[in-house]
Design a protein around this motif. Sequence first.
Motif, mmCIF file in Angstrom:
data_model
loop_
_atom_site.group_PDB
_atom_site.id
_atom_site.type_symbol
_atom_site.label_atom_id
_atom_site.label_comp_id
_atom_site.label_asym_id
_atom_site.label_seq_id
_atom_site.Cartn_x
_atom_site.Cartn_y
_atom_site.Cartn_z
ATOM 1 N N VAL A 184 1.107 -1.073 0.126
ATOM 2 C CA VAL A 184 0.221 -0.154 -0.104
ATOM 3 C C VAL A 184 1.120 1.455 -0.319
ATOM 4 N N ASP B 31 -9.686 0.104 -2.785
ATOM 5 C CA ASP B 31 -9.659 -0.468 -1.205
ATOM 6 C C ASP B 31 -10.423 -2.430 -1.407
ATOM 7 N N ILE C 114 -6.892 -4.231 -1.453
ATOM 8 C CA ILE C 114 -6.683 -4.053 -0.397
ATOM 9 C C ILE C 114 -6.807 -5.447 0.070
ATOM 10 N N ARG D 205 -4.491 1.392 4.897
ATOM 11 C CA ARG D 205 -4.432 2.765 4.133
ATOM 12 C C ARG D 205 -3.287 3.706 4.548
#
Length: 264
Positions: free
Chosen positions: A202, A210, A213, A252
């Motif tokens: 990230v 998103d 991830i 994040r």
Amino acid sequence: MGVQRLEHVIRTVHKDMNPDFAFFVNDHTFVIPDNLCKFLKDRDSSIDIYAGHPLKGKQETVFNSGAAGYVLSRSTMEKLIDEWDKPNSKCSASGASQWIQNNPGLLTAKCFAEILNIRVLDTRDKDLSHVFHAFGLVRTVTGSVDQWYLDKHDALDTVLGKDTVRHHKPQAGASCCSPGTVSFHYVEGAEAFAFWEILNTVHSNPSITDDEIKSLMNEIWPRNRESLGFYAHGLPAPNSYGWWKGLVEVVRKIATVADPQKSC
């Protein structure tokens, strides 16, 4: 001989390394070095520092969780060692109970509070999010922590000052964790490798979505109890939107601030 071992470690670190600061953690605590460096950047090692995640029972001395880890400055280590060297010091291992031997940081905290007058710090960030965490990422974000741990925050208003918003308690969801988070506890090897890879990915690819991830976490995060360890929790179910939203947001914001490969 937990007290003796802790004393040996602190003495050895001070004698052989003589660092400006030392961060003492358990063997399965996940540490983000860059954020630790940033936490210490503008601090003076000649000033006493005992910094971590404070806890306090109603009838006990406030202490920093050894699980989340705590920082001691050079000055603090020197004063502690000088106190240990005094005959019949109340800070020494002499006469320490088995409970204290199993929890040596409590004796050190009592020494700081009652003998050396070195106080714990409120290490939360400006948004009142914690920087040092005594549980892993998933348990911290979902708020699935032990009740004793939550209870140990009830008396902190009396030590750290009145907090009318959160009363110093851990929060669930994305507000649990500061972007400057330094540590998570109960992180065994497989989870540590997975978490480290996710933070690096990230950090190096800020445009990652998103969903990407989440997919990466589902791909590489350990799932069975043997890999996770007894005290860790696995990832939420795929349809647990709220918890996933919090997990992704925490990952994040930590990865955006910290460069996992960078150290002091």
